[in-house]
Design an enzyme around this catalytic site. Structure first.
Site, PDB file in Angstrom:
ATOM      1  CE  LYS A   1      -3.136   1.241   2.745  1.00 56.06           C
ATOM      2  NZ  LYS A   1      -2.532   0.218   1.821  1.00 56.06           N
TER       3      LYS A   1
ATOM      4  CG  ASN B   1       0.118  -2.879  -4.316  1.00 56.67           C
ATOM      5  OD1 ASN B   1       0.879  -2.328  -4.312  1.00 56.67           O
ATOM      6  ND2 ASN B   1      -0.767  -2.280  -5.588  1.00 56.67           N
TER       7      ASN B   1
ATOM      8  CE1 TYR C   1      -2.769   5.083   2.354  1.00 62.30           C
ATOM      9  CE2 TYR C   1      -1.488   5.604   4.119  1.00 62.30           C
ATOM     10  CZ  TYR C   1      -1.456   4.872   3.281  1.00 62.30           C
ATOM     11  OH  TYR C   1      -0.559   4.151   2.227  1.00 62.30           O
TER      12      TYR C   1
ATOM     13  CB  SER D   1       1.246   2.273   4.986  1.00 63.62           C
ATOM     14  OG  SER D   1       1.889   3.262   5.439  1.00 63.62           O
TER      15      SER D   1
ATOM     16  CB  ALA E   1      -8.606   3.740  10.115  1.00 63.65           C
TER      17      ALA E   1
END
Ligand SMILES: NC(=O)c1ccc[n+]([C@@H]2O[C@H](COP(=O)([O-])OP(=O)(O)OC[C@H]3O[C@@H](n4cnc5c(N)ncnc54)[C@H](O)[C@@H]3O)[C@@H](O)[C@H]2O)c1
Length: 246
Positions: free
Chosen positions: A158, A89, A154, A141, A156
């Site tokens: 996710k 996470n 970000y 996401s 890339a």
């Protein structure tokens, strides 16, 4: 109780969705490992969990540091003998449009959100293979499915963690291990609540349900995917967006 006596490591669980997931897993009977870079947050979450009678331990772990991950895995196995669930996470944002993004912004987000997931999963996979059972859950996401303005780095990562679970589903399915990703939309965590009020209102307006998700509404999906109720879900990327992308 869906997760009775399952040993679950949740990275980035001193805050937000990770904390809510630790609370939900404990309520479902899991033995919870709280790990994060934030010592004060770890102490608070572990104390809260123990106050409910749950089995919980905390470790300062930086997911970019394999030694700190290995030390945690060794200690958890010494204490509880197994590792049933890993929730990858921990994650950060360092946003900028491509033409303004620094190499440092790019590298830092890749190191934590993508390489960190690889590091943590590598550290537990041998144990899960020996057990012939395990569940790996990655925080993706909606940005990992559709991209987003200002989030080259970000997005890339996710997208990448969805690639991981599809690959691990193929490699590890025959060894009793399932791997899935969760793709939240906008969730009311410290990460999002720090945004200007006007931006937050604009986000709510875009969701058919006209509100952000609460962290507990993502935690419940992790709990389901970690449980035997999801015993045939493997290699999936589950969108939890309130209909944002419709
Ligand atoms: N909030 C949202 O709207 C949203 C939407 C989609 C996906 N996500 C993803 O969900 C996850 C949790 O997000 P959140 O909103 O709860 O964020 P948050 O900032 O509240 O929590 C993230 C936690 O990760 C920890 N962390 C940061 N770097 C770390 C490192 N190197 N090693 C270990 N821990 C580290 C932080 O200390 C923090 O406790 C992230 O991966 C995020 O990308 C969030």
């Amino acid at each position: 109780m869906k997760l009775k006596d399952k040993v679950a490591i949740i990275t980035g669980s001193a805050s937000g969705i990770g904390e809510a997931t630790a609370v939900r897993f404990a309520a479902e009977g899991a033995k919870v490992v709280v790990c994060d870079v934030n010592q004060a947050g770890i102490d608070r979450v572990v104390a809260d969990l123990q106050a409910t009678g749950a089995a919980a331990v905390g470790f300062v772990v930086d997911v970019t540091n394999p030694e700190s991950i290995a030390a945690m895995v060794t200690a958890v196995k010494a204490q509880w003998g197994r590792i049933d669930v890993l929730v990858n996470n921990a994650g950060i944002t360092m946003d900028a449009q491509l033409y303004k993004m620094s190499d440092d912004q790019f590298d830092r987000v890749i190191d934590i959100n993508l390489k960190g997931v690889y590091n943590c999963t590598k550290a537990v996979v041998d144990t899960m293979i020996e057990q012939n059972s395990g569940v790996i859950l990655n925080a993706s996401s909606v940005v990992g499915v559709y991209g987003n303005f200002g989030q080259t780095n970000y997005a890339a990562t996710k997208f990448g963690v969805i690639g991981f679970v599809k690959t691990w589903a193929k490699e590890l399915g025959k060894k009793g291990i399932r791997a899935n990703a969760v793709c939240p939309g906008f969730v009311a965590t410290p990460m999002v609540k720090a945004m200007p009020e006007k931006v937050l209102q604009g986000m709510e307006e875009r969701v058919p349900m006209k509100r952000l998700a609460q962290p507990e509404e993502i935690a419940s999906v992790y709990a389901f995917l970690a449980s035997d109720d999801a015993s045939y879900i493997n290699g999936a990327a589950i969108e939890v967006t309130g209909g944002l992308t419709l």
